[in-house]
Design a protein around this motif. Structure first.
Motif, PDB file in Angstrom:
ATOM      1  N   ILE A 104       0.584  -8.144 -10.255  1.00 48.08           N
ATOM      2  CA  ILE A 104       2.039  -7.709  -9.233  1.00 48.08           C
ATOM      3  C   ILE A 104       2.962  -7.280 -10.280  1.00 48.08           C
ATOM      4  CG2 ILE A 104       4.089  -8.201  -8.416  1.00 48.08           C
ATOM      5  CD1 ILE A 104       2.046 -10.171  -6.109  1.00 48.08           C
ATOM      6  N   ILE A 139       6.109 -15.632  -7.411  1.00 44.49           N
ATOM      7  CA  ILE A 139       5.051 -14.759  -6.809  1.00 44.49           C
ATOM      8  C   ILE A 139       4.526 -16.668  -5.657  1.00 44.49           C
ATOM      9  CG2 ILE A 139       2.829 -13.812  -5.577  1.00 44.49           C
ATOM     10  CD1 ILE A 139       4.459 -12.103  -7.613  1.00 44.49           C
ATOM     11  N   THR A 164       1.625 -17.402  -2.638  1.00 46.14           N
ATOM     12  CA  THR A 164       1.026 -16.946  -0.605  1.00 46.14           C
ATOM     13  C   THR A 164       1.305 -17.989   0.029  1.00 46.14           C
ATOM     14  OG1 THR A 164      -0.281 -18.235  -1.269  1.00 46.14           O
ATOM     15  CG2 THR A 164      -0.497 -16.008  -2.300  1.00 46.14           C
ATOM     16  N   ASN A 192       2.718 -12.897  -1.651  1.00 41.12           N
ATOM     17  CA  ASN A 192       1.879 -11.789  -2.241  1.00 41.12           C
ATOM     18  C   ASN A 192       0.524 -12.235  -0.760  1.00 41.12           C
ATOM     19  OD1 ASN A 192      -0.343 -10.443  -3.355  1.00 41.12           O
ATOM     20  ND2 ASN A 192      -1.238 -11.521  -4.694  1.00 41.12           N
ATOM     21  N   TYR A 225       7.010  -7.694   0.291  1.00 45.43           N
ATOM     22  CA  TYR A 225       5.620  -8.299   0.291  1.00 45.43           C
ATOM     23  C   TYR A 225       4.453  -8.034  -0.216  1.00 45.43           C
ATOM     24  CZ  TYR A 225       5.072  -6.354   4.880  1.00 45.43           C
ATOM     25  OH  TYR A 225       5.062  -5.577   5.305  1.00 45.43           O
ATOM     26  N   LEU A 226       3.075  -8.428  -0.766  1.00 41.18           N
ATOM     27  CA  LEU A 226       1.892  -7.210  -0.571  1.00 41.18           C
ATOM     28  C   LEU A 226       0.703  -7.489   0.334  1.00 41.18           C
ATOM     29  CD1 LEU A 226       0.297  -4.887  -2.932  1.00 41.18           C
ATOM     30  CD2 LEU A 226       0.159  -7.047  -4.176  1.00 41.18           C
TER      31      LEU A 226
END
Ligand code: ATP
Ligand code: MG
Length: 302
Positions: A22, A145, A147, A229, A260-261
């Motif tokens: 990222i 970041i 998850t 992420n 978000y990714l």
């Protein structure tokens, strides 16, 4: 000299959650929009930013500082082949390369502050060691970041707390009775019960009430940005929302959610092909996600 609001540290409590991918693609995105960007690898034990950019066998990096133990080093800036984007590599993977003394780390931080760029991106190692947290705190407000997995969310919370408590402990450094509340590096000296901001303020009120205002000021000036992420389902986004609530409740800090990714093979493949996905597949969903993050960051920072 780059101002602290234009230093963007990308960190997170856990390893392998996408910090470097990222960080690299954000730097690429801003460079492509015409900003002069320097990407700095501060992961001294396991550097890999150069590989994500397709730079093979970088000829120099911070290791040149460490070996010479001198701050009169030649420029460490490497060209990346991408307009407006330069790179500073870390220290390689030699055993012991991550064990850098605080004086040398200070030289590295001064070097970063003195860079001539519109934006400087710092890719951080995982974890909450003071070396990592101090790089994170070089930036006015770094990006964190996470998850959706519970373990990642928990570590992200710990990372934000570590960054906040470190900011406070720097101000309390000469006051033994206060520093033990926020510096938990030595459990034999620390007050380990002080794990939330409410407990800290309660204890400060009893010792030195003026310091409660100081803590409030530090909290107000700390606005970490959050990126989620590896998002697969709508429900994954809930994890970021829950984290923000936890951080507000227990630390009093209001993170800025940037976006978000998604989880995507295109991200993985771009790593294998050593080409950032923002360049390789600019119309893909991950590239769109990233552009949304850049736009949200630009809006939040004027
Ligand atoms: N959105 C995503 N979709 C698919 N794969 C991803 C995604 N984000 C990251 N990855 C995968 O996770 C791997 C690890 O990412 P990255 O190196 O950025 O993590 P990191 O947090 O920097 O790790 P470390 O803590 O070891 O530095 C990547 O090589 C990539 O394969
Ligand atoms: Mg990394």
């Amino acid at each position: 000299m780059v101002s602290p609001e234009h230093i963007i540290a990308v960190g997170g409590g856990k390893g392998g959650i996408g910090k470097s991918v990222i960080c690299t693609n954000l730097a690429v995105g801003l460079a492509l929009s015409g900003k002069k960007v320097v990407l700095v690898d501060t992961d001294f034990g396991s550097s890999n930013l150069h590989a994500l950019l397709g730079v093979k066998n970088p000829p120099l990096g911070f290791i040149n500082f460490f070996q010479k133990n001198s701050n009169h080093s030649p420029s460490l800036l490497l060209e990346t082949g991408i307009d407006n984007l330069q790179l500073i590599c870390a220290a390689g993977d030699n055993p012991g390369s991550a064990d850098i003394n605080s004086e040398t780390l200070g030289i590295v931080r001064d070097n970063i502050r003195n860079l001539d760029a519109d934006y400087v991106f710092l890719d951080l190692s995982p974890g909450v060691s003071y070396a990592v947290v101090d790089f994170f705190n070089l930036a006015d407000s770094g990006m964190i970041i996470t998850t959706p997995e519970l373990t990642s969310v928990m570590k992200t919370f710990s990372f934000i707390r570590a960054a906040l408590f470190r900011r406070i402990s720097i101000l309390f450094r000469n006051q033994e009775n206060l520093i033990r509340l926020v510096d938990h590096s030595d459990p034999t000296l620390a007050d380990m019960e002080t794990h939330s901001i409410d407990i800290l303020k309660e204890k400060l009120s009893a010792i030195d009430p003026k310091q409660v205002l100081v803590v409030d000021m530090i909290i107000d000036s700390f606005r970490p940005c959050l990126i989620a992420n590896r998002i697969r389902y709508e429900k994954d986004l809930k994890a970021g929302e829950n984290l923000i609530e936890l951080v507000k409740k227990y630390l009093g800090v209001e993170p800025v959610y940037l976006g978000y990714l998604i989880e995507s093979d295109r991200v993985r493949d771009s790593v294998d092909e050593m080409t950032p996905f923002f360049i390789k597949e600019p119309d893909s969903t991950p590239a769109n996600n990233l552009q949304n993050i850049i736009d949200a960051f630009s809006n939040a920072h004027g």
